[in-house]
Write an enzyme that holds these catalytic residues in place. Structure first.
Site, PDB file in Angstrom:
ATOM      1  N   SER A  21      53.177  41.914  29.501  1.00  0.00           N
ATOM      2  CA  SER A  21      54.555  42.403  29.586  1.00  0.00           C
ATOM      3  C   SER A  21      55.034  42.825  28.200  1.00  0.00           C
ATOM      4  CB  SER A  21      55.491  41.304  30.134  1.00  0.00           C
ATOM      5  OG  SER A  21      55.527  40.191  29.255  1.00  0.00           O
ATOM      6  N   GLY A  22      56.250  43.362  28.168  1.00  0.00           N
ATOM      7  CA  GLY A  22      56.919  43.649  26.901  1.00  0.00           C
ATOM      8  C   GLY A  22      56.131  44.538  25.969  1.00  0.00           C
ATOM      9  N   ILE A  23      56.154  44.190  24.683  1.00  0.00           N
ATOM     10  CA  ILE A  23      55.482  44.979  23.655  1.00  0.00           C
ATOM     11  C   ILE A  23      53.981  45.059  23.924  1.00  0.00           C
ATOM     12  CG2 ILE A  23      54.907  45.087  21.204  1.00  0.00           C
ATOM     13  CD1 ILE A  23      57.634  43.750  20.650  1.00  0.00           C
ATOM     14  N   ASP A  42      46.052  37.422  28.863  1.00  0.00           N
ATOM     15  CA  ASP A  42      47.368  36.802  28.993  1.00  0.00           C
ATOM     16  C   ASP A  42      47.272  35.633  29.965  1.00  0.00           C
ATOM     17  OD1 ASP A  42      50.440  38.160  28.338  1.00  0.00           O
ATOM     18  OD2 ASP A  42      50.321  36.455  29.716  1.00  0.00           O
ATOM     19  N   ASP A  64      45.103  31.178  28.220  1.00  0.00           N
ATOM     20  CA  ASP A  64      46.178  30.404  27.602  1.00  0.00           C
ATOM     21  C   ASP A  64      45.778  30.183  26.148  1.00  0.00           C
ATOM     22  OD1 ASP A  64      48.048  28.616  26.694  1.00  0.00           O
ATOM     23  OD2 ASP A  64      47.717  27.116  28.269  1.00  0.00           O
ATOM     24  N   VAL A  65      46.438  30.879  25.231  1.00  0.00           N
ATOM     25  CA  VAL A  65      46.026  30.822  23.827  1.00  0.00           C
ATOM     26  C   VAL A  65      46.292  29.471  23.186  1.00  0.00           C
ATOM     27  CG1 VAL A  65      46.223  33.304  23.411  1.00  0.00           C
ATOM     28  CG2 VAL A  65      48.238  31.833  23.104  1.00  0.00           C
ATOM     29  N   TYR A 152      61.457  29.660  14.313  1.00  0.00           N
ATOM     30  CA  TYR A 152      60.926  31.000  14.570  1.00  0.00           C
ATOM     31  C   TYR A 152      60.658  31.734  13.263  1.00  0.00           C
ATOM     32  CZ  TYR A 152      60.611  35.695  16.620  1.00  0.00           C
ATOM     33  OH  TYR A 152      60.190  36.960  17.006  1.00  0.00           O
ATOM     34  N   VAL A 185      64.211  43.972  19.758  1.00  0.00           N
ATOM     35  CA  VAL A 185      63.535  44.729  20.798  1.00  0.00           C
ATOM     36  C   VAL A 185      63.930  44.148  22.149  1.00  0.00           C
ATOM     37  CG1 VAL A 185      61.322  45.596  21.632  1.00  0.00           C
ATOM     38  CG2 VAL A 185      61.586  44.955  19.213  1.00  0.00           C
ATOM     39  N   THR A 187      63.145  42.844  25.252  1.00  0.00           N
ATOM     40  CA  THR A 187      62.050  42.266  26.026  1.00  0.00           C
ATOM     41  C   THR A 187      62.565  40.973  26.658  1.00  0.00           C
ATOM     42  OG1 THR A 187      61.185  40.825  24.277  1.00  0.00           O
ATOM     43  CG2 THR A 187      60.411  43.122  24.285  1.00  0.00           C
TER      44      THR A 187
END
Length: 255
Positions: A21-23, A42, A64-65, A152, A185, A187
């Site tokens: 999804s997204g970017i 993903d 799953d990273v 973050y 952005v 998202t």
């Protein structure tokens, strides 16, 4: 130099982690359009499948990273990579005094530790082949912050320095590492802001272009850094923020 092929990726295999999804989804579309063979990795298998459908090509890898062993196994299954683009990220907007250790660990794990695992898994193979490009998505928050962005911002600043260090360590073997630093952005990650009209508009007004970015406006930066147009670009940050960091905090006097 054949400049007509400067941005082409024909015959290149690139993995996009966070491509559901997204970017990430837009990056996949841009890479496929330039001829790349793309692996869309993903945790969201359905979303990754939809990305492949929209791009018209590619393969799906459910990943799953945060699972380091699964990440290493997945990378082995991808085969030799010419490029890796990682867009995964999370944010918990709270003031530092209100943060729990679990929340802090969750943000750092996804925004920084997962990148370490991926770099460790991918870079040695690229080095053996003498070429490769790794692109990580940081943020303008690596350099410019506001209340509520502590974990973050720290994770994104750490990512920039991790990628710069990787550029120094693997540069002699021809592997490049760069970061893209988006501004605001639209998202799913920014749903909280979009739900508050005053907050949303304040962010729009803070950039030179006075609007938010679309996810597709970040795709070109990643495609460029993977391509031969950027063969001498490494250890740097490509800021794609609509001029936010150039003009933020400005006062426009009547002159």
């Amino acid at each position: 130099m054949d400049y007509t092929r400067l941005f082409r990726l024909d015959g290149r295999r690139v993995a996009v982690v966070g491509g559901a999804s997204g970017i990430g989804r837009e990056v996949v579309g841009a890479l496929v359009a330039q001829g790349a063979d793309v692996v869309v990795a993903d945790r969201d298998e359905k979303g990754a499948g939809e990305t492949v459908r929209l791009a018209g090509a590619g393969s799906v890898c459910t990943l799953d990273v945060l699972d380091a062993d699964a990440t290493r196994t997945a990378v082995e299954g991808w085969g030799p990579l010419d490029g890796l683009v990682v867009t995964v990220g999370a944010n918990v907007r709270k003031r530092i005094a209100d943060y729990t250790l679990d929340e802090f660990d969750r943000v750092i794990a996804l925004n920084l530790r997962s990148y370490l695992t991926l770099v460790q898994a991918v870079a040695p193979g690229m080095a053996e082949r003498g070429r490769g490009s790794v692109v990580g998505f940081a943020s303008m928050r690596a350099f410019q912050v506001e209340p509520g962005q502590g974990a973050y911002a720290a994770s994104k600043a750490g990512l920039v320095q991790l990628l710069r260090t990787a550029a120094a360590e693997w540069g002699p073997q021809g592997v490049r590492f760069n970061a893209v630093a988006p501004g605001v952005v639209r998202t799913p990650l920014t749903d909280q802001i979009a739900a508050d009209p005053a907050w949303y508009d304040a962010y729009a007004q803070a950039s030179a272009l006075k609007r938010w970015a679309r996810a597709d406006e970040l795709a070109g930066a990643a495609a460029y850094l993977v391509s031969d147009a950027a063969t001498y670009v490494t250890g740097t940050v490509l800021t794609v923020d609509g001029g936010w960091t150039a003009v933020d905090g400005r006062y426009d006097p009547a002159l």
